[in-house]
Motif scaffolding. Structure first.
Motif, PDB file in Angstrom:
ATOM      1  N   TRP A 238      -3.345  -3.645  -4.001  1.00 51.47           N
ATOM      2  CA  TRP A 238      -2.221  -3.182  -3.202  1.00 51.47           C
ATOM      3  C   TRP A 238      -1.882  -4.194  -2.112  1.00 51.47           C
ATOM      4  O   TRP A 238      -0.752  -4.255  -1.651  1.00 51.47           O
ATOM      5  CB  TRP A 238      -2.564  -1.859  -2.520  1.00 51.47           C
TER       6      TRP A 238
ATOM      7  N   SER B 240       5.558   0.485  -1.905  1.00 53.91           N
ATOM      8  CA  SER B 240       4.869   1.101  -0.770  1.00 53.91           C
ATOM      9  C   SER B 240       5.572   2.368  -0.299  1.00 53.91           C
ATOM     10  O   SER B 240       5.024   3.127   0.499  1.00 53.91           O
ATOM     11  CB  SER B 240       4.771   0.104   0.396  1.00 53.91           C
TER      12      SER B 240
ATOM     13  N   ILE C 116       0.856  -1.191   0.000  1.00 48.68           N
ATOM     14  CA  ILE C 116       0.000   0.000   0.000  1.00 48.68           C
ATOM     15  C   ILE C 116       0.891   1.240   0.000  1.00 48.68           C
ATOM     16  O   ILE C 116       1.699   1.432   0.909  1.00 48.68           O
ATOM     17  CB  ILE C 116      -0.922   0.013   1.235  1.00 48.68           C
TER      18      ILE C 116
ATOM     19  N   ASP D  54      -8.490  -1.739  -1.687  1.00 50.48           N
ATOM     20  CA  ASP D  54      -7.150  -2.297  -1.797  1.00 50.48           C
ATOM     21  C   ASP D  54      -7.112  -3.459  -2.781  1.00 50.48           C
ATOM     22  O   ASP D  54      -6.052  -4.033  -3.041  1.00 50.48           O
ATOM     23  CB  ASP D  54      -6.548  -2.693  -0.438  1.00 50.48           C
TER      24      ASP D  54
ATOM     25  N   PRO E 259      -5.943   0.855  -5.973  1.00 50.33           N
ATOM     26  CA  PRO E 259      -5.104   0.221  -6.990  1.00 50.33           C
ATOM     27  C   PRO E 259      -5.712   0.206  -8.390  1.00 50.33           C
ATOM     28  O   PRO E 259      -4.972   0.129  -9.374  1.00 50.33           O
ATOM     29  CB  PRO E 259      -4.908  -1.204  -6.456  1.00 50.33           C
TER      30      PRO E 259
END
Length: 354
Positions: free
Chosen positions: A257, A222, A162, A237, A179
């Motif tokens: 993510w 990330s 993330i 996500d 994402p």
């Protein structure tokens, strides 16, 4: 053709530092004039590092103070892409913008209209088109070796990756989503481009937010964005979906993510009547038959380069009149229309017509 293109930078965060600054600073036809970022210290630091004479906290001030600019490179958070780009186009500048083009179809349309009215070049980052394997596959398909490409799938999935959790990446008002809009723009674009740009006519999608509480990371990606422990996480996500095109072709998509998978991977897999192929981790394989025998082909390609520098060079070549744009404002509008429809389908649980 100008010997030097005077360039302004809008946004001095990680994407500029990692993917733009070195390439542009080394190009013999680029002269940095000014950089702006709402965080003054960041703008100043980048100005000092790359020898940029002026820095600002407001892009409007930069545009006003530097009418000599030829072009602008936009590396700001997603929400501001279209506003900055439209202002630059109206000021008579060429525009290169990080993806996505905008965070809504309305903004993408406004941007495309501004580019047409200005007569200036507008190009949004599609670096994956410039990777050696993708360039090879485009030529392979164009030569007819794959036949009729009728279905496929694409994605970019991470186990824990993330970006900038709690910062603008995970704040929907600033990013437009998770994402799907961050990663989906890359490989949906590649897949549709390799398929010959058929027109999407409908989508079905679903989104999930399951990892808002995690702080684990196993992905270098990330590190993009700035984290905030007290920040917002109101985006998905993981997103999945299915796109149907006017020629009968279909495309499955998956972008995440964070999810419980073995490892991070991005991929495109397309299937044609004469051959199918995969692109994974910068490499490609072709699956076909030759003289009645099933064959797997592994092309020997140049080392994967992720394409950022090549795309920036392509933009400069187009501004200088040496090449024609491979990516157009219409491509950007169609992409944002697809992403927006997938989000709408996820919200309603229904198929969305385009």
């Amino acid at each position: 053709m100008k010997n030097k293109l005077k360039l302004g930078i809008a946004g001095a965060g990680n994407i500029f530092k990692v993917a733009h600054a070195q390439v542009l600073s080394e190009h013999p036809e680029i002269e940095f004039v000014a950089v702006c970022d709402p965080i003054a210290d960041r703008a100043k630091q980048q100005a000092e590092q790359w020898g940029i004479p002026y820095f600002y906290t407001d892009y409007k001030e930069m545009l006003t103070n530097h009418p000599e600019l030829d072009a602008i490179d936009i590396c700001a958070p997603n929400k501001y892409h279209s506003d900055i780009a439209v202002a630059a186009l109206e000021a008579g500048l060429h525009v290169f913008c990080e993806k996505p083009d905008a965070i809504s179809p309305e903004e993408a349309s406004r941007l495309a209209n501004a580019a047409e009215k200005s007569g200036k070049l507008l190009m949004t980052m599609r670096n994956n088109r410039f990777r050696p394997a993708i360039q090879f596959l485009k030529k392979y398909v164009a030569a007819g070796h794959a036949g009729d490409i009728y279905t496929g799938r694409c994605g970019w999935v991470r186990r824990r990756g993330i970006p900038g959790k709690g910062g603008w990446f995970t704040t929907k008002e600033l990013s437009g989503g998770g994402p799907l809009i961050d990663l989906g723009v890359h490989f949906i674009d590649v897949a549709v481009w390799l398929m010959g740009n058929p027109r999407p006519i409908s989508v079905v999608g679903a989104t999930y937010t399951k990892f808002a509480a995690t702080s684990l990371s196993d992905s270098a990606h990330s590190q993009f964005g700035e984290k905030s422990d007290q920040g917002i996480y109101d985006v998905e996500d993981l997103a999945t979906g299915f796109i149907r095109f006017d020629n009968g072709a279909t495309l499955q998509i998956e972008f995440s993510w964070a999810s419980n998978i073995e490892e991070e991977m991005n991929f495109v897999e397309l299937r044609g009547t004469k051959a199918g192929f995969t692109f994974k981790r910068g490499e490609t394989k072709i699956f076909t038959e030759i003289e009645g025998t099933l064959c797997d082909i592994s092309p020997k390609l140049a080392k994967d380069n992720h394409g950022h520098g090549e795309h920036l060079h392509h933009f400069i070549d187009c501004v200088q009149g040496r090449d024609q744009p491979m990516i157009t404002p219409a491509d950007g509008l169609h992409m944002i229309q697809i992403l927006s429809a997938i989000y709408e389908s996820a919200r309603t649980g229904l198929e969305v017509k385009l």
